[in-house]
Design a protein around this motif. Structure first.
Motif, PDB file in Angstrom:
ATOM      1  N   UNK A 140       5.541  -5.857  11.066  1.00  0.00           N
ATOM      2  CA  UNK A 140       5.388  -4.870  12.133  1.00  0.00           C
ATOM      3  C   UNK A 140       3.950  -4.739  12.630  1.00  0.00           C
ATOM      4  N   UNK A 141       3.178  -5.802  12.472  1.00  0.00           N
ATOM      5  CA  UNK A 141       1.908  -5.908  13.178  1.00  0.00           C
ATOM      6  C   UNK A 141       0.727  -5.159  12.603  1.00  0.00           C
ATOM      7  N   UNK A 142       0.757  -4.762  11.332  1.00  0.00           N
ATOM      8  CA  UNK A 142      -0.414  -4.109  10.738  1.00  0.00           C
ATOM      9  C   UNK A 142      -1.507  -5.143  10.496  1.00  0.00           C
ATOM     10  N   UNK A 143      -2.751  -4.699  10.567  1.00  0.00           N
ATOM     11  CA  UNK A 143      -3.876  -5.615  10.422  1.00  0.00           C
ATOM     12  C   UNK A 143      -4.314  -5.777   8.972  1.00  0.00           C
ATOM     13  N   UNK A 144      -3.832  -4.914   8.087  1.00  0.00           N
ATOM     14  CA  UNK A 144      -4.194  -5.051   6.688  1.00  0.00           C
ATOM     15  C   UNK A 144      -3.718  -3.872   5.868  1.00  0.00           C
ATOM     16  N   UNK A 145      -3.809  -4.036   4.562  1.00  0.00           N
ATOM     17  CA  UNK A 145      -3.386  -3.009   3.602  1.00  0.00           C
ATOM     18  C   UNK A 145      -4.562  -2.712   2.682  1.00  0.00           C
ATOM     19  N   UNK A 146      -4.800  -1.428   2.428  1.00  0.00           N
ATOM     20  CA  UNK A 146      -5.880  -1.000   1.540  1.00  0.00           C
ATOM     21  C   UNK A 146      -5.279  -0.338   0.312  1.00  0.00           C
ATOM     22  N   UNK A 147      -5.752  -0.729  -0.859  1.00  0.00           N
ATOM     23  CA  UNK A 147      -5.312  -0.124  -2.121  1.00  0.00           C
ATOM     24  C   UNK A 147      -6.534   0.397  -2.864  1.00  0.00           C
ATOM     25  N   UNK A 148      -6.372   1.411  -3.715  1.00  0.00           N
ATOM     26  CA  UNK A 148      -7.501   1.879  -4.524  1.00  0.00           C
ATOM     27  C   UNK A 148      -7.906   0.827  -5.549  1.00  0.00           C
ATOM     28  N   UNK A 149      -9.162   0.874  -5.935  1.00  0.00           N
ATOM     29  CA  UNK A 149      -9.662  -0.100  -6.904  1.00  0.00           C
ATOM     30  C   UNK A 149      -9.142   0.181  -8.308  1.00  0.00           C
ATOM     31  N   UNK A 150      -8.848   1.452  -8.606  1.00  0.00           N
ATOM     32  CA  UNK A 150      -8.410   1.826  -9.950  1.00  0.00           C
ATOM     33  C   UNK A 150      -7.068   2.551  -9.898  1.00  0.00           C
ATOM     34  N   UNK A 151      -6.359   2.489 -11.014  1.00  0.00           N
ATOM     35  CA  UNK A 151      -5.092   3.195 -11.188  1.00  0.00           C
ATOM     36  C   UNK A 151      -4.104   2.896 -10.060  1.00  0.00           C
ATOM     37  N   UNK A 152      -3.994   1.648  -9.701  1.00  0.00           N
ATOM     38  CA  UNK A 152      -3.067   1.242  -8.635  1.00  0.00           C
ATOM     39  C   UNK A 152      -2.689  -0.214  -8.842  1.00  0.00           C
ATOM     40  N   UNK A 153      -1.558  -0.595  -8.276  1.00  0.00           N
ATOM     41  CA  UNK A 153      -1.102  -1.984  -8.377  1.00  0.00           C
ATOM     42  C   UNK A 153      -2.025  -2.899  -7.586  1.00  0.00           C
ATOM     43  N   UNK A 154      -2.239  -4.083  -8.120  1.00  0.00           N
ATOM     44  CA  UNK A 154      -3.011  -5.090  -7.420  1.00  0.00           C
ATOM     45  C   UNK A 154      -2.108  -6.250  -7.028  1.00  0.00           C
ATOM     46  N   UNK A 155      -2.708  -7.266  -6.414  1.00  0.00           N
ATOM     47  CA  UNK A 155      -1.927  -8.409  -5.944  1.00  0.00           C
ATOM     48  C   UNK A 155      -1.659  -9.365  -7.095  1.00  0.00           C
TER      49      UNK A 155
END
Length: 316
Positions: free
Chosen positions: A188-203
């Motif tokens: 749906x055309x988003x330019x990117x996704x931001x996640x927190x550096x800590x306490x969050x899922x990574x790639x």
């Protein structure tokens, strides 16, 4: 007789020999002991004690961040799924003398198609590489994911002549939800996704697999402080809309969808954190047929991105 050097045990002190003289001790005593150690190297010196005290106060070395280390996929099914999903692989490892069933033959065929290096190692080595996981004689080493910078998405939007659309995830901990959101962001055309550096899922490999290849098209960035990053986006003219079950604006009525926008998606259980919620310009709810129903983060993000894309495509 006194002085009789011939008697048993007597010593003749008049003749030079091994027992006469200092044995070189005087000469060695006159030799220097080398340069005087620095004050900080002498245990009884004040400077040494101060240096040791400073070492104790010094903070520990920073731990490596997630994404800075390689990940391993172990087991025939896991490796086969990684290969089928086009997840980047650094190297493929197989144990010596592995029995080649249908899965192993397909793994080798895919490795040849993708021009991957296949390394044959001993079983003990493979045990060590995978931290004694049940690898069944096959393991794949995945390179660390290269995260983008949150500011990169603004530049990408400018280059395309588009209003920025950025998805920010507030402590999403399930990598499958992250992968699903990356897939929706791509669709749906988003330019990117931001996640927190800590306490969050990574790639991770799981997120890559769930994204169905979209992770190769939509970059993911990490933010040290999510609230600060949202304020930085706001300073660049983007509006901040957070998904919340009790949001004051229904998703179909979100006029902000047509301009520069950040869509914030809360965690699976608690939703938006307090500071993030307070940073949002508006909180948006998804109308539901029943108040008892709830959506997980991946589904909610997909619905919201679809609605935003429809609003942008129709021009309001």
């Amino acid at each position: 007789m006194a002085g009789n050097s011939q008697r048993k045990g007597a010593m003749n002190k008049s003749r030079k020999g091994a027992n006469v003289g200092s044995g070189g001790q005087r000469r060695r005593g006159l030799e220097g002991k080398g340069p005087t150690p620095k004050a900080a190297e002498r245990p009884n010196h004040k400077a040494y004690k101060m240096a040791k005290a400073a070492e104790k106060r010094r903070p520990p070395a920073p731990r490596k961040k997630r994404g800075d280390e390689a990940e391993w996929a172990a087991g025939r099914n896991s490796v086969l799924e990684v290969l089928r999903a086009d997840i980047p692989i650094a190297s493929l490892y197989v144990a010596e003398g592995i029995d080649r069933d249908d899965r192993v033959r397909e793994i080798f065929a895919l490795a040849v198609d993708k021009r991957l290096s296949v390394l044959e190692v001993s079983k003990p080595e493979l045990d060590r590489f995978t931290d004694r996981a049940v690898h069944q004689g096959v393991a794949a080493k995945l390179p660390p994911y290269e995260y983008a910078h949150p500011d990169d998405f603004l530049e990408t939007a400018r280059e395309r002549g588009e209003d920025p659309l950025i998805v920010v995830l507030d402590s999403i901990t399930d990598p499958r939800n992250l992968g699903a959101i990356v897939r929706s962001a791509s669709g749906f055309g988003a330019h990117g996704v931001v996640v927190p550096e800590r306490r969050a899922a990574g790639m991770t490999a799981s997120a890559w697999k769930t994204s169905a290849g979209a992770a190769a098209r939509v970059p993911v960035a990490r933010a040290t402080n999510l609230t600060r990053q949202l304020k930085a986006y706001a300073a660049e003219g983007l509006m901040i809309a957070g998904l919340a079950a009790d949001g004051e604006v229904a998703l179909p009525d979100l006029d902000l969808a047509e301009g520069p926008l950040v869509l914030v998606v809360g965690s699976e259980g608690k939703g938006l954190s307090r500071l993030v919620s307070e940073t949002c310009d508006v909180r948006v709810s998804i109308p539901m047929a029943s108040n008892l129903e709830s959506l997980n983060a991946g589904v909610a993000a997909g619905i919201a991105l679809y609605a935003i894309d429809q609003r942008r495509s129709s021009g309001g």
